[in-house]
Design an enzyme around this catalytic site. Sequence first.
Site, PDB file in Angstrom:
ATOM      1  CG  MET A 117      -2.075   0.769   1.131  1.00  0.00           C
ATOM      2  SD  MET A 117      -3.531   0.362   2.080  1.00  0.00           S
ATOM      3  CE  MET A 117      -3.073  -0.699   3.359  1.00  0.00           C
ATOM      4  N   PRO A 118       0.544   2.316  -0.677  1.00  0.00           N
ATOM      5  CG  PRO A 118       0.757   4.586  -1.129  1.00  0.00           C
ATOM      6  CD  PRO A 118       1.468   3.419  -0.540  1.00  0.00           C
ATOM      7  CG  PHE A 119      -2.954  -0.448  -3.818  1.00  0.00           C
ATOM      8  CD1 PHE A 119      -3.261  -0.523  -2.477  1.00  0.00           C
ATOM      9  CD2 PHE A 119      -2.204  -1.474  -4.396  1.00  0.00           C
ATOM     10  CE1 PHE A 119      -2.853  -1.602  -1.706  1.00  0.00           C
ATOM     11  CE2 PHE A 119      -1.794  -2.555  -3.637  1.00  0.00           C
ATOM     12  CZ  PHE A 119      -2.121  -2.623  -2.291  1.00  0.00           C
ATOM     13  CG  HIS A 168       1.235  -2.045  -5.463  1.00  0.00           C
ATOM     14  ND1 HIS A 168       1.655  -3.311  -5.795  1.00  0.00           N
ATOM     15  CD2 HIS A 168       1.430  -1.943  -4.128  1.00  0.00           C
ATOM     16  CE1 HIS A 168       2.076  -3.936  -4.702  1.00  0.00           C
ATOM     17  NE2 HIS A 168       1.947  -3.131  -3.679  1.00  0.00           N
ATOM     18  CD  GLU A 172      -8.587   1.845  -3.538  1.00  0.00           C
ATOM     19  OE1 GLU A 172      -8.185   1.103  -4.455  1.00  0.00           O
ATOM     20  OE2 GLU A 172      -9.553   1.561  -2.790  1.00  0.00           O
TER      21      GLU A 172
END
Lengths: 61, 61, 61, 61, 61, 61
Positions: free
Chosen positions: D1-3, D40, E7
Amino acid sequence: MPFVTVEMLEGRTLEQKRALVEKVTVAVEEAIGVPKERIHVFVKDLKKDEYAHAGVLTIDK
Amino acid sequence: MPFVTVEMLEGRTLEQKRALVEKVTVAVEEAIGVPKERIHVFVKDLKKDEYAHAGVLTIDK
Amino acid sequence: MPFVTVEMLEGRTLEQKRALVEKVTVAVEEAIGVPKERIHVFVKDLKKDEYAHAGVLTIDK
Amino acid sequence: MPFVTVEMLEGRTLEQKRALVEKVTVAVEEAIGVPKERIHVFVKDLKKDEYAHAGVLTIDK
Amino acid sequence: MPFVTVEMLEGRTLEQKRALVEKVTVAVEEAIGVPKERIHVFVKDLKKDEYAHAGVLTIDK
Amino acid sequence: MPFVTVEMLEGRTLEQKRALVEKVTVAVEEAIGVPKERIHVFVKDLKKDEYAHAGVLTIDK
């Protein structure tokens, strides 16, 4: 804002997609009183091997 | 409801996608007690130039 | 990769969410042969005024 | 995370996509202090019949 | 267009979110040459019971 | 199928959300000839610190 994403099975014509984005935009405009210049609509086609209901791909139905 | 979306690198066979949607549907059914007729699964392929980890596209790895 | 997102009606317990992410991860692992260390699962709750079927919100059913 | 998911009109070169994922990864790293190995990035192309603004598809503009 | 969704785990400050959307917007602007007035960024917090890696929720790590 | 997701700034009343899902469902039904029993609509509120345009969060405008 707002942003609307429509995911549907592939195969619709360009005419149908034109009608879809126009009618959805009007629907949003009328429902929440936002001018259409602020409404974005995404239309995404799903292939028959990309969607399953009750554990079975559409391609296998 | 529920709705499950699986995003994965392209290249899996139709057989693998069949197994994926079936097993994921059973997993959801068992875990939260929802009948499979109410479970929708989306399977989305990612191309190698559509995904990057640590700043580098998969196509460049 | 892969990335799995589960959207479901709010109200499940933490125990159910634990079972859900575990079983879905195993399902993906078995179906496409990816080690679980590479599997990410997102669980998103939907409130009853956030989902409608056949034009009617869940909160109104 | 984060995406991070970037949706943009199709037509960018691989070079531009390389620059995009690299710069976005650095931006996230700097802004919230997460090492790039945990970032990502997804890059998704939108066709001209997949996006509409103010009720009109890009293909019709 | 383009549309960027980030996110990340909840807990960042408003200051960090300000820096995030600003730096990501500049990154996109520089990478694909789109003026920032056409760049939309969404920031979505994930709770610790909404994300699992390797079958285990963040809340249980 | 189809699945429609509407993301909009928080603050709309339940009445507005009722009108939104109803009108959007009718719009999709009319545009692509799918019976409303097969149309799913998701309504997602965005907080003012979750959306930025031109690099600035809505909360800062």
